[in-house]
Design a protein around this motif. Structure first.
Motif, short mmCIF file in Angstrom:
data_model
loop_
_atom_site.label_atom_id
_atom_site.label_comp_id
_atom_site.label_asym_id
_atom_site.label_seq_id
_atom_site.Cartn_x
_atom_site.Cartn_y
_atom_site.Cartn_z
N ALA A 171 -50.12 -31.80 -13.28
CA ALA A 171 -48.96 -31.12 -12.80
C ALA A 171 -48.18 -31.79 -11.65
O ALA A 171 -46.95 -31.67 -11.45
CB ALA A 171 -49.49 -29.79 -12.09
N ALA A 172 -49.16 -32.74 -10.94
CA ALA A 172 -48.46 -33.21 -9.55
C ALA A 172 -47.76 -34.54 -10.14
O ALA A 172 -46.54 -34.69 -9.76
CB ALA A 172 -49.64 -33.86 -8.55
N HIS B 190 -40.30 -35.37 -12.26
CA HIS B 190 -39.17 -34.69 -12.17
C HIS B 190 -38.33 -35.07 -11.11
O HIS B 190 -37.13 -35.42 -10.77
CB HIS B 190 -39.58 -33.13 -12.28
N THR B 191 -39.04 -35.44 -9.90
CA THR B 191 -38.52 -36.14 -8.75
C THR B 191 -37.92 -37.53 -8.87
O THR B 191 -36.76 -37.67 -8.60
CB THR B 191 -39.79 -36.10 -7.65
N MET B 192 -38.56 -38.31 -9.66
CA MET B 192 -37.91 -39.54 -9.98
C MET B 192 -36.48 -39.48 -10.74
O MET B 192 -35.81 -40.36 -10.69
CB MET B 192 -39.07 -40.60 -10.47
N GLY B 193 -36.67 -38.53 -11.62
CA GLY B 193 -35.42 -38.28 -12.36
C GLY B 193 -34.24 -37.48 -11.64
O GLY B 193 -33.26 -37.56 -12.25
N GLY C 250 -30.90 -39.14 -7.24
CA GLY C 250 -29.63 -39.33 -6.81
C GLY C 250 -29.53 -38.06 -5.98
O GLY C 250 -28.26 -38.00 -5.35
N ARG C 251 -30.24 -37.15 -5.85
CA ARG C 251 -30.03 -36.06 -5.13
C ARG C 251 -30.10 -36.39 -3.67
O ARG C 251 -30.84 -37.26 -3.01
CB ARG C 251 -31.04 -34.71 -5.35
N PRO C 252 -29.67 -35.35 -2.73
CA PRO C 252 -29.67 -35.56 -1.23
C PRO C 252 -31.46 -35.62 -0.91
O PRO C 252 -32.09 -34.95 -1.56
CB PRO C 252 -29.24 -34.48 -0.54
N GLY D 57 -37.09 -34.14 -0.74
CA GLY D 57 -38.40 -33.76 -0.03
C GLY D 57 -38.88 -32.34 -0.79
O GLY D 57 -40.13 -32.36 -0.62
N GLY D 58 -38.12 -31.41 -0.99
CA GLY D 58 -38.77 -30.21 -1.52
C GLY D 58 -39.31 -30.52 -2.96
O GLY D 58 -40.36 -29.75 -3.29
N LEU D 59 -38.78 -31.38 -3.72
CA LEU D 59 -39.28 -31.96 -5.09
C LEU D 59 -40.83 -32.31 -4.89
O LEU D 59 -41.76 -32.23 -5.82
CB LEU D 59 -38.49 -32.68 -5.68
#
Length: 286
Positions: free
Chosen positions: A179-180, A186-189, A192-194, A199-201
């Motif tokens: 799951a981690a 998902h984070t690496m995808g 481009g987000r702030p 950090g939340g992801l």
């Protein structure tokens, strides 16, 4: 009740410590992580066990949520029952037990001990071996071997759900890592987000590892250990009956045969000789 208390202690200690560190509980609420951990572990459980193992595990679960039946009160009743049965044998012979064991739920001896009548496994063990003793075709060595084989078979069957639960617990940390990893992907995808969103992801991804370990060692594995303990209590009661009957077959008086059985009982449930003697006398006076 102790299971609930234990779960509450685990959850309060872990989540309470997190809150005391100024952590935010909302960050730990990750339903999709739970879905991956529970779903993956459940699927692996189904793959790794046949219908027999799954059925035994399901039927064993109610044992966890009831207090132990094998209390001092039950052992007092069991020893008193064995004394009454062996005394009847001593006075009237083994054939006098034929009616008692053919219809134990109508027997004047067995019906004095309702707590024993409620334990089907114990009743079957007592009546089956008394029936073999009445038949007179087996000596004490043959009967002991048969008893040992039956108890060993019970232990083997009892270990099936215990091992299944332990393997389920062993797999949960691994599925937590899965799951981690999925969370990291998902984070690496979403690179481009702030930074605040990233950090939340990342935090959500790490929660997977945390939940897998917590669920395994804090909740599921202890249930397997408790179930093992419950089955060992059944085995101890069967061994108590076994030792008592074998002592009787070796020509010991009922009082001595019952004392053999009393010595097998665990120290926390074992009545003293005086307590057991007083209990038997009290029942006789009724």
């Amino acid at each position: 009740m102790l299971i609930v208390v234990g779960f509450v202690i685990v959850l309060l200690a872990v989540f309470g410590g997190f809150v005391l560190q100024d952590g935010h509980l909302a960050a730990l609420f990750q339903p999709y992580e739970l879905l991956m951990i529970f779903g993956g572990a459940l699927g692996a459980f189904v793959i790794g066990n046949d219908r027999k193992a799954i059925g035994l595990t399901w039927r064993s679960l109610p044992m966890l949520f009831h207090g132990s039946r094998y209390t001092r009160e039950l052992y007092m009743a069991l020893m008193a029952l064995m004394f009454d049965l062996l005394t009847k044998v001593r006075r009237e012979g083994l054939m006098a037990l034929e009616n008692e064991i053919d219809a134990p739920y109508e027997s004047p001896i067995f019906t004095k001990y309702r707590i024993i009548l409620l334990d089907d496994h114990l009743m079957d063990f007592i009546t089956d071996y008394l029936r073999l003793m009445v038949s007179g075709t087996m000596n004490s060595y043959q009967l002991e071997n048969l008893m040992d084989n039956e108890i060993a078979t019970y232990q083997e069957d009892a270990d099936i759900p215990v091992q299944a639960i332990h393997k389920l617990a062993d797999g949960m940390p691994a599925f937590g890592i899965v799951a981690a990893v999925m969370g990291v992907v998902h984070t690496m995808g979403s690179i481009g987000r702030p930074p605040a969103e990233l950090g939340g992801l990342i935090a959500a991804a790490l929660v997977g590892t945390f939940l897998g370990i917590l669920l395994s060692y804090g909740l599921v594995a202890p249930l397997g250990s408790l179930l093992h303990r419950r089955h060992q209590e059944v085995v101890k009661a069967l061994q108590c009956v076994k030792v008592t009957l074998l002592a009787s077959m070796n020509s010991y008086a009922p009082t001595i045969a019952v004392e053999f059985g009393r010595k097998v009982i665990s120290a926390t449930e074992r009545p003293t000789f005086a307590e057991l003697e007083g209990h038997v006398r009290q029942l006789k006076s009724r």
